[in-house]
Design an enzyme around this catalytic site. Sequence first.
Site, PDB file in Angstrom:
ATOM      1  N   LYS A 104       0.847  -1.207   0.000  1.00 45.58           N
ATOM      2  CA  LYS A 104       0.000   0.000   0.000  1.00 45.58           C
ATOM      3  C   LYS A 104       0.879   1.252   0.000  1.00 45.58           C
ATOM      4  O   LYS A 104       2.081   1.175   0.298  1.00 45.58           O
ATOM      5  CB  LYS A 104      -0.907  -0.024   1.232  1.00 45.58           C
ATOM      6  CG  LYS A 104      -0.154   0.086   2.552  1.00 45.58           C
ATOM      7  CD  LYS A 104      -1.059  -0.226   3.734  1.00 45.58           C
ATOM      8  CE  LYS A 104      -0.297  -0.129   5.043  1.00 45.58           C
ATOM      9  NZ  LYS A 104      -1.052  -0.719   6.160  1.00 45.58           N
ATOM     10  N   TYR A 136      14.832  30.965   6.585  1.00 45.68           N
ATOM     11  CA  TYR A 136      13.618  31.638   7.051  1.00 45.68           C
ATOM     12  C   TYR A 136      13.645  31.846   8.555  1.00 45.68           C
ATOM     13  O   TYR A 136      13.956  30.933   9.319  1.00 45.68           O
ATOM     14  CB  TYR A 136      12.384  30.788   6.717  1.00 45.68           C
ATOM     15  CG  TYR A 136      11.968  30.857   5.272  1.00 45.68           C
ATOM     16  CD1 TYR A 136      11.594  32.065   4.690  1.00 45.68           C
ATOM     17  CD2 TYR A 136      11.927  29.700   4.504  1.00 45.68           C
ATOM     18  CE1 TYR A 136      11.196  32.115   3.362  1.00 45.68           C
ATOM     19  CE2 TYR A 136      11.529  29.738   3.179  1.00 45.68           C
ATOM     20  CZ  TYR A 136      11.156  30.956   2.614  1.00 45.68           C
ATOM     21  OH  TYR A 136      10.767  31.002   1.303  1.00 45.68           O
TER      22      TYR A 136
HETATM   23  C1  LIG Z   1      -0.280  -1.682   6.783  1.00 42.49           C
HETATM   24  C2  LIG Z   1      -0.895  -2.925   7.256  1.00 42.49           C
HETATM   25  C3  LIG Z   1      -0.098  -4.046   7.524  1.00 42.49           C
HETATM   26  C4  LIG Z   1       1.411  -4.018   7.463  1.00 42.49           C
HETATM   27  O1  LIG Z   1       1.934  -3.464   8.631  1.00 42.49           O
HETATM   28  P1  LIG Z   1       3.528  -3.368   8.844  1.00 42.49           P
HETATM   29  O2  LIG Z   1       3.672  -2.890  10.232  1.00 42.49           O
HETATM   30  O3  LIG Z   1       4.011  -2.378   7.835  1.00 42.49           O
HETATM   31  O4  LIG Z   1       4.085  -4.715   8.596  1.00 42.49           O
HETATM   32  C5  LIG Z   1      -0.746  -5.215   7.875  1.00 42.49           C
HETATM   33  N1  LIG Z   1      -2.086  -5.274   7.970  1.00 42.49           N
HETATM   34  C6  LIG Z   1      -2.877  -4.215   7.734  1.00 42.49           C
HETATM   35  C7  LIG Z   1      -4.340  -4.355   7.860  1.00 42.49           C
HETATM   36  C8  LIG Z   1      -2.306  -3.005   7.389  1.00 42.49           C
HETATM   37  O5  LIG Z   1      -3.090  -1.947   7.159  1.00 42.49           O
END
Ligand SMILES: *Cc1c(COP(=O)(O)O)cnc(C)c1O
Length: 393
Positions: A56, A286
Amino acid sequence: MLTSSSSCPSPTAVDACLARPQPRNWAEISRARLVENYRAVRSAVGPDVEVLAVVKADAYGHGAAEVSRLLTAEGAKWLGVSNWEEGVTLRKAGIQARILVMADILPYSPALTQEYALTPTVHSLEDLAEIDRRAAAWGIPIAFHLKVDTGMGRLGVQAPAAEIGRALAGCRHAEMEGLMTHFASSADYSSPQTDHQIELFEQVLAQLRRDGISPRWIHMASSNPVAYGRRQAFGNMVRVGHALYGYVSPAKGDAPAQTLAVQPVLTWKASILSVKDLPRGARVGYGGTFQTSRPSRIAVLSAGYADGVPHRLSNRGKVLAGGRPAPVIGAVSMDLTTIDITETPWLKPGDTVTLLGRENGFEINAQQIARWAGTISYVVLCGISARVPRVYV
Ligand SMILES: *Cc1c(COP(=O)(O)O)cnc(C)c1O
């Protein structure tokens, strides 16, 4: 003067005249490291547990299409994305693995589950009834994973196990392929929350089995339970993101030793745009928040907060320049960051510094940057913006 004969008349010529000797700043993604991390996760869970690779948010900034290509070539059969758009993007890139859409609404078009073959997660009993109606109306089977809220307090069904069982028994067209939950405190061994969540999940699973419902995939764990070897949370699938990219959250409390060794996959580099000498007492950036305490040589880097350099690194962070840590001085601005290179005066415009990565035995990783910026490593990685080219090495 711009005339019709001036330098960039056609789109290709525009591209040609923008072909830089070197990007302003860029992220190098190590294919070998990604693959090694995936293999390490695989061997940590063993052959009976499937590893769903979480890609993702553009694979946490690493580029979802390329990461998915590499991991499916390594044998990954499942990928996890957040939403439908991310899933469709992967299909258009030619990715053929199963794709679980973990955090979106129900499929609103049959094409999503058929043509694009994306697998939805169902988060409530209302949605469970609705997906069954849609599968019936569309005349297609829809496989889905059902998420149970065992204490995360975010997405997922909170109903008692018996009610979930009854609702599933009423499903005639859509088919539950997986049962899942998500932990709130998986790296915190000072809290019983994860054990409570596992217990509740097991109760739901046991009830479903008594009702004759046996989901093919059982999954709870993300990176942390895998990294710290919490086997009761493995089920027959784990959903791993952060660890694939080379990170494990530090544990709290009385944690077992980390059993998973992974290495950061992404290195972030920036070009020096300008170098100048300032007298003692000169202000930088800045707000004039930095004042030199000695005659200083500074370098202006072609990277700023619009590239993802946290503004909170102002007067606080470091980069690696000329093989050693160099402090960020003044405020990080939108496109530029200023550093002190008095100790490495040979650096010149066009030279490269490391914003995140290793040089000469020094390392700055996303967790270090997160500590400086008062945030978490996930935010640092996801914050490397779309205008930063990703280069696969
Ligand atoms: C993002 C996510 C993961 C992965 O988590 P990590 O800590 O990056 O391994 C697993 N399950 C769900 C439902 C997630 O949203």
